[in-house]
Scaffold this motif. Structure first.
Motif: not given
Ligand code: G3H
Ligand code: ZN
Length: 278
Positions: A160-177
Protein backbone atom coordinates in the motif's frame (compact mmCIF):
# COMPACT_ATOMS: atom_id res chain seq x y z
CA UNK A 1 32.12 14.83 -14.84
CA UNK A 2 28.69 16.24 -14.03
CA UNK A 3 26.45 14.85 -11.31
CA UNK A 4 24.52 11.82 -12.48
CA UNK A 5 20.72 11.69 -12.29
CA UNK A 6 19.49 9.31 -9.56
CA UNK A 7 17.47 7.19 -12.03
CA UNK A 8 20.56 6.73 -14.21
CA UNK A 9 22.55 5.68 -11.17
CA UNK A 10 19.89 3.12 -10.26
CA UNK A 11 20.05 1.72 -13.80
CA UNK A 12 23.84 1.58 -13.52
CA UNK A 13 23.57 -0.40 -10.26
CA UNK A 14 21.10 -2.85 -11.81
CA UNK A 15 23.17 -3.32 -14.98
CA UNK A 16 26.35 -3.96 -13.01
CA UNK A 17 24.67 -5.96 -10.23
CA UNK A 18 26.00 -3.59 -7.58
CA UNK A 19 24.79 -2.37 -4.23
CA UNK A 20 25.73 1.30 -4.16
CA UNK A 21 27.12 2.95 -1.07
CA UNK A 22 25.83 6.37 -0.04
CA UNK A 23 28.50 8.20 1.92
CA UNK A 24 27.47 11.15 4.04
CA UNK A 25 29.62 14.24 3.70
CA UNK A 26 29.83 17.27 5.95
CA UNK A 27 32.72 19.39 4.70
CA UNK A 28 35.30 19.75 1.94
CA UNK A 29 37.67 17.08 3.29
CA UNK A 30 35.00 14.36 3.48
CA UNK A 31 33.71 15.37 0.04
CA UNK A 32 37.15 15.15 -1.56
CA UNK A 33 37.89 11.82 0.15
CA UNK A 34 34.57 10.27 -0.94
CA UNK A 35 34.91 11.36 -4.58
CA UNK A 36 38.58 10.29 -4.75
CA UNK A 37 37.61 6.93 -3.22
CA UNK A 38 34.97 6.35 -5.88
CA UNK A 39 37.40 7.37 -8.57
CA UNK A 40 40.16 5.02 -7.49
CA UNK A 41 37.82 2.02 -7.30
CA UNK A 42 36.28 2.93 -10.65
CA UNK A 43 32.77 2.36 -9.26
CA UNK A 44 29.98 4.88 -8.85
CA UNK A 45 27.57 5.62 -6.03
CA UNK A 46 26.02 8.35 -3.92
CA UNK A 47 27.41 11.26 -1.99
CA UNK A 48 24.80 12.40 0.52
CA UNK A 49 24.09 15.14 2.98
CA UNK A 50 21.38 14.99 5.62
CA UNK A 51 18.77 17.63 6.33
CA UNK A 52 20.30 18.18 9.79
CA UNK A 53 23.68 18.87 8.18
CA UNK A 54 22.11 21.56 6.01
CA UNK A 55 21.92 23.72 9.14
CA UNK A 56 25.72 23.88 8.87
CA UNK A 57 26.11 24.25 5.09
CA UNK A 58 23.36 25.25 2.65
CA UNK A 59 22.30 22.97 -0.23
CA UNK A 60 23.94 25.42 -2.65
CA UNK A 61 27.29 25.38 -0.83
CA UNK A 62 27.26 21.58 -0.78
CA UNK A 63 26.14 21.20 -4.42
CA UNK A 64 28.70 23.76 -5.68
CA UNK A 65 31.47 22.06 -3.70
CA UNK A 66 30.57 18.55 -4.89
CA UNK A 67 30.24 19.69 -8.53
CA UNK A 68 33.53 21.52 -8.36
CA UNK A 69 35.45 18.53 -6.91
CA UNK A 70 33.82 16.23 -9.48
CA UNK A 71 35.13 18.27 -12.41
CA UNK A 72 38.42 16.38 -12.23
CA UNK A 73 36.88 12.91 -11.99
CA UNK A 74 34.92 10.54 -14.18
CA UNK A 75 32.99 8.03 -11.99
CA UNK A 76 29.18 8.35 -11.90
CA UNK A 77 28.04 9.98 -8.67
CA UNK A 78 24.60 11.26 -7.64
CA UNK A 79 24.15 13.95 -5.01
CA UNK A 80 21.51 12.78 -2.56
CA UNK A 81 19.52 14.52 0.18
CA UNK A 82 19.57 12.08 3.10
CA UNK A 83 16.75 12.02 5.69
CA UNK A 84 14.97 14.99 4.10
CA UNK A 85 13.02 16.40 7.03
CA UNK A 86 11.06 19.20 5.39
CA UNK A 87 9.50 20.05 2.05
CA UNK A 88 11.52 23.30 2.12
CA UNK A 89 14.79 21.33 2.31
CA UNK A 90 13.65 19.14 -0.59
CA UNK A 91 12.84 22.17 -2.75
CA UNK A 92 16.12 23.91 -1.86
CA UNK A 93 18.10 20.79 -2.76
CA UNK A 94 16.34 20.34 -6.10
CA UNK A 95 16.98 23.99 -6.87
CA UNK A 96 20.67 23.59 -5.96
CA UNK A 97 21.01 20.65 -8.38
CA UNK A 98 20.74 17.56 -6.17
CA UNK A 99 19.99 14.50 -8.30
CA UNK A 100 18.40 12.16 -5.75
CA UNK A 101 16.13 12.84 -2.75
CA UNK A 102 15.07 11.08 0.42
CA UNK A 103 12.03 12.22 2.34
CA UNK A 104 11.98 10.90 5.88
CA UNK A 105 8.49 11.13 7.34
CA UNK A 106 8.81 7.78 9.10
CA UNK A 107 8.22 9.39 12.51
CA UNK A 108 4.68 10.34 11.39
CA UNK A 109 1.63 8.06 11.55
CA UNK A 110 1.18 5.85 8.45
CA UNK A 111 -1.35 8.09 6.63
CA UNK A 112 0.68 11.25 7.27
CA UNK A 113 3.88 9.53 6.15
CA UNK A 114 2.09 8.63 2.90
CA UNK A 115 0.83 12.19 2.38
CA UNK A 116 4.27 13.74 2.98
CA UNK A 117 6.01 11.27 0.68
CA UNK A 118 3.34 11.70 -1.99
CA UNK A 119 3.74 15.46 -2.25
CA UNK A 120 7.55 15.12 -2.31
CA UNK A 121 7.32 12.48 -5.04
CA UNK A 122 4.99 14.66 -7.14
CA UNK A 123 7.40 17.58 -6.83
CA UNK A 124 10.61 15.62 -7.48
CA UNK A 125 9.19 13.55 -10.36
CA UNK A 126 8.31 16.79 -12.13
CA UNK A 127 12.07 17.45 -12.16
CA UNK A 128 12.91 13.86 -13.11
CA UNK A 129 14.46 13.06 -9.70
CA UNK A 130 13.83 9.78 -7.82
CA UNK A 131 12.64 9.69 -4.23
CA UNK A 132 13.55 7.36 -1.37
CA UNK A 133 11.05 7.02 1.48
CA UNK A 134 11.28 5.28 4.86
CA UNK A 135 8.83 2.92 6.50
CA UNK A 136 9.44 1.88 10.11
CA UNK A 137 11.76 3.62 12.56
CA UNK A 138 15.54 3.19 12.68
CA UNK A 139 16.88 3.79 16.18
CA UNK A 140 20.16 5.47 17.11
CA UNK A 141 21.93 8.75 16.46
CA UNK A 142 21.78 10.41 13.05
CA UNK A 143 23.76 13.69 13.11
CA UNK A 144 22.14 15.78 15.85
CA UNK A 145 18.97 13.68 15.89
CA UNK A 146 18.51 10.80 18.34
CA UNK A 147 15.64 8.42 17.63
CA UNK A 148 14.37 6.17 20.40
CA UNK A 149 11.87 4.38 18.14
CA UNK A 150 12.80 0.95 16.86
CA UNK A 151 9.61 -0.11 15.07
CA UNK A 152 10.61 -2.56 12.40
CA UNK A 153 9.02 -2.13 8.96
CA UNK A 154 5.65 -3.86 8.93
CA UNK A 155 5.47 -6.07 5.81
CA UNK A 156 1.70 -5.63 5.73
CA UNK A 157 2.17 -1.91 4.97
CA UNK A 158 4.64 -2.28 2.11
CA UNK A 159 2.47 -2.73 -0.94
CA UNK A 160 0.00 0.00 0.00
CA UNK A 161 2.81 2.42 0.93
CA UNK A 162 4.78 1.95 -2.27
CA UNK A 163 1.69 2.01 -4.47
CA UNK A 164 0.12 5.10 -2.93
CA UNK A 165 3.32 7.14 -2.58
CA UNK A 166 4.88 6.13 -5.90
CA UNK A 167 8.32 6.28 -4.24
CA UNK A 168 11.33 4.87 -6.13
CA UNK A 169 13.37 3.36 -3.28
CA UNK A 170 12.33 2.11 0.13
CA UNK A 171 14.44 2.43 3.30
CA UNK A 172 13.66 -0.37 5.73
CA UNK A 173 13.99 -0.84 9.48
CA UNK A 174 15.01 -4.45 10.07
CA UNK A 175 17.23 -4.13 13.13
CA UNK A 176 19.71 -1.72 11.47
CA UNK A 177 20.72 1.24 13.65
CA UNK A 178 22.23 4.68 13.16
CA UNK A 179 25.57 5.57 14.71
CA UNK A 180 28.06 3.62 16.77
CA UNK A 181 26.31 3.38 20.16
CA UNK A 182 23.91 0.52 19.37
CA UNK A 183 24.58 -2.89 17.86
CA UNK A 184 22.79 -3.77 14.63
CA UNK A 185 20.92 -7.06 14.56
CA UNK A 186 19.53 -7.64 11.08
CA UNK A 187 16.30 -9.62 10.81
CA UNK A 188 16.87 -11.52 7.54
CA UNK A 189 13.52 -13.39 7.48
CA UNK A 190 11.82 -9.97 7.69
CA UNK A 191 14.04 -8.57 4.93
CA UNK A 192 13.18 -11.51 2.69
CA UNK A 193 9.48 -10.92 3.27
CA UNK A 194 9.84 -7.20 2.53
CA UNK A 195 11.85 -7.86 -0.64
CA UNK A 196 9.08 -10.11 -1.98
CA UNK A 197 6.43 -7.48 -1.31
CA UNK A 198 8.23 -4.34 -2.47
CA UNK A 199 8.05 -3.41 -6.14
CA UNK A 200 10.91 -0.92 -5.63
CA UNK A 201 14.52 -1.61 -4.57
CA UNK A 202 15.46 -1.42 -0.90
CA UNK A 203 17.85 0.77 1.06
CA UNK A 204 19.72 -0.12 4.23
CA UNK A 205 20.59 2.75 6.58
CA UNK A 206 23.14 2.60 9.37
CA UNK A 207 25.81 0.82 7.35
CA UNK A 208 28.58 1.61 9.87
CA UNK A 209 29.03 -1.39 12.13
CA UNK A 210 27.07 -3.90 10.01
CA UNK A 211 29.40 -6.82 9.19
CA UNK A 212 30.11 -6.79 5.46
CA UNK A 213 29.03 -10.39 4.94
CA UNK A 214 25.60 -9.32 6.21
CA UNK A 215 25.48 -6.42 3.77
CA UNK A 216 26.34 -8.84 0.95
CA UNK A 217 23.62 -11.20 2.18
CA UNK A 218 21.14 -8.29 2.21
CA UNK A 219 22.21 -7.42 -1.34
CA UNK A 220 20.52 -10.63 -2.49
CA UNK A 221 17.19 -9.17 -1.29
CA UNK A 222 16.84 -6.41 -3.87
CA UNK A 223 19.10 -4.04 -1.92
CA UNK A 224 20.36 -1.21 -4.12
CA UNK A 225 21.84 1.27 -1.63
CA UNK A 226 23.56 1.12 1.74
CA UNK A 227 24.28 4.26 3.77
CA UNK A 228 27.51 5.05 5.61
CA UNK A 229 28.04 8.03 7.89
CA UNK A 230 29.72 7.41 11.25
CA UNK A 231 32.45 5.15 9.87
CA UNK A 232 33.95 7.93 7.72
CA UNK A 233 33.40 10.57 10.38
CA UNK A 234 35.36 8.51 12.87
CA UNK A 235 38.24 8.16 10.41
CA UNK A 236 38.18 11.94 9.98
CA UNK A 237 37.98 12.82 13.68
CA UNK A 238 40.52 10.16 14.69
CA UNK A 239 43.14 11.86 12.49
CA UNK A 240 42.92 15.09 14.49
CA UNK A 241 42.37 13.35 17.84
CA UNK A 242 45.48 11.20 17.52
CA UNK A 243 47.60 14.18 16.47
CA UNK A 244 46.39 16.14 19.49
CA UNK A 245 47.04 13.21 21.84
CA UNK A 246 50.63 13.04 20.59
CA UNK A 247 51.21 16.77 20.75
CA UNK A 248 48.96 19.17 22.63
CA UNK A 249 50.65 22.05 20.78
CA UNK A 250 49.67 20.69 17.36
CA UNK A 251 48.19 23.34 15.08
CA UNK A 252 49.07 22.28 11.57
CA UNK A 253 45.52 22.11 10.29
CA UNK A 254 46.58 21.90 6.65
CA UNK A 255 48.72 18.79 6.84
CA UNK A 256 46.24 17.14 9.22
CA UNK A 257 43.39 17.88 6.81
CA UNK A 258 45.40 16.24 4.03
CA UNK A 259 45.99 13.22 6.29
CA UNK A 260 42.28 13.13 7.12
CA UNK A 261 41.43 13.03 3.40
CA UNK A 262 43.81 10.09 2.92
CA UNK A 263 42.42 8.21 5.95
CA UNK A 264 38.78 8.72 4.93
CA UNK A 265 39.55 7.78 1.32
CA UNK A 266 41.01 4.48 2.56
CA UNK A 267 37.73 3.71 4.38
CA UNK A 268 35.71 4.67 1.28
CA UNK A 269 37.74 2.31 -0.91
CA UNK A 270 37.52 -0.52 1.61
CA UNK A 271 33.74 -0.14 1.99
CA UNK A 272 33.10 0.03 -1.78
CA UNK A 273 35.12 -3.16 -2.27
CA UNK A 274 33.59 -4.99 0.69
CA UNK A 275 29.90 -4.32 0.01
CA UNK A 276 30.21 -5.89 -3.42
CA UNK A 277 32.73 -8.55 -2.43
CA UNK A 278 35.33 -7.26 -4.92
O1 G3H B 1 21.55 8.03 6.52
C1 G3H B 1 22.71 7.82 6.89
C2 G3H B 1 23.05 6.64 7.58
O2 G3H B 1 22.04 5.74 7.69
C3 G3H B 1 24.36 6.46 8.20
O3 G3H B 1 24.32 5.59 9.30
O4 G3H B 1 26.18 6.57 10.61
O5 G3H B 1 25.26 4.34 11.15
O6 G3H B 1 26.59 4.67 9.09
P1 G3H B 1 25.69 5.26 10.07
ZN1 ZN C 1 20.11 6.97 7.78
Amino acid sequence: MQLVNGYKLMDYAKEKGLVLPAFNTTNYELTAAIIKGYQSTGLGGYIAISSSNLKLSSPKIIADMVKSVMQDFSTPIALHLDHGKSFEDVKACIEAGFTSIMVDASHLPFEENIEEVKRTVEYCHFYGIPVEAELGAISGKEDDHVSEGDDKTNPEDIQEFVERTNCDLLAVAIGNVHGMDLTPNLDFPLLEKIAKLSSVPLVLHGGSGIPFDQVRRAKEQNLIKVNYGSDLRQAFIRTFGQAYEQNHNEFDIMSLSKDAIINVEERVKAIIAEVNGK
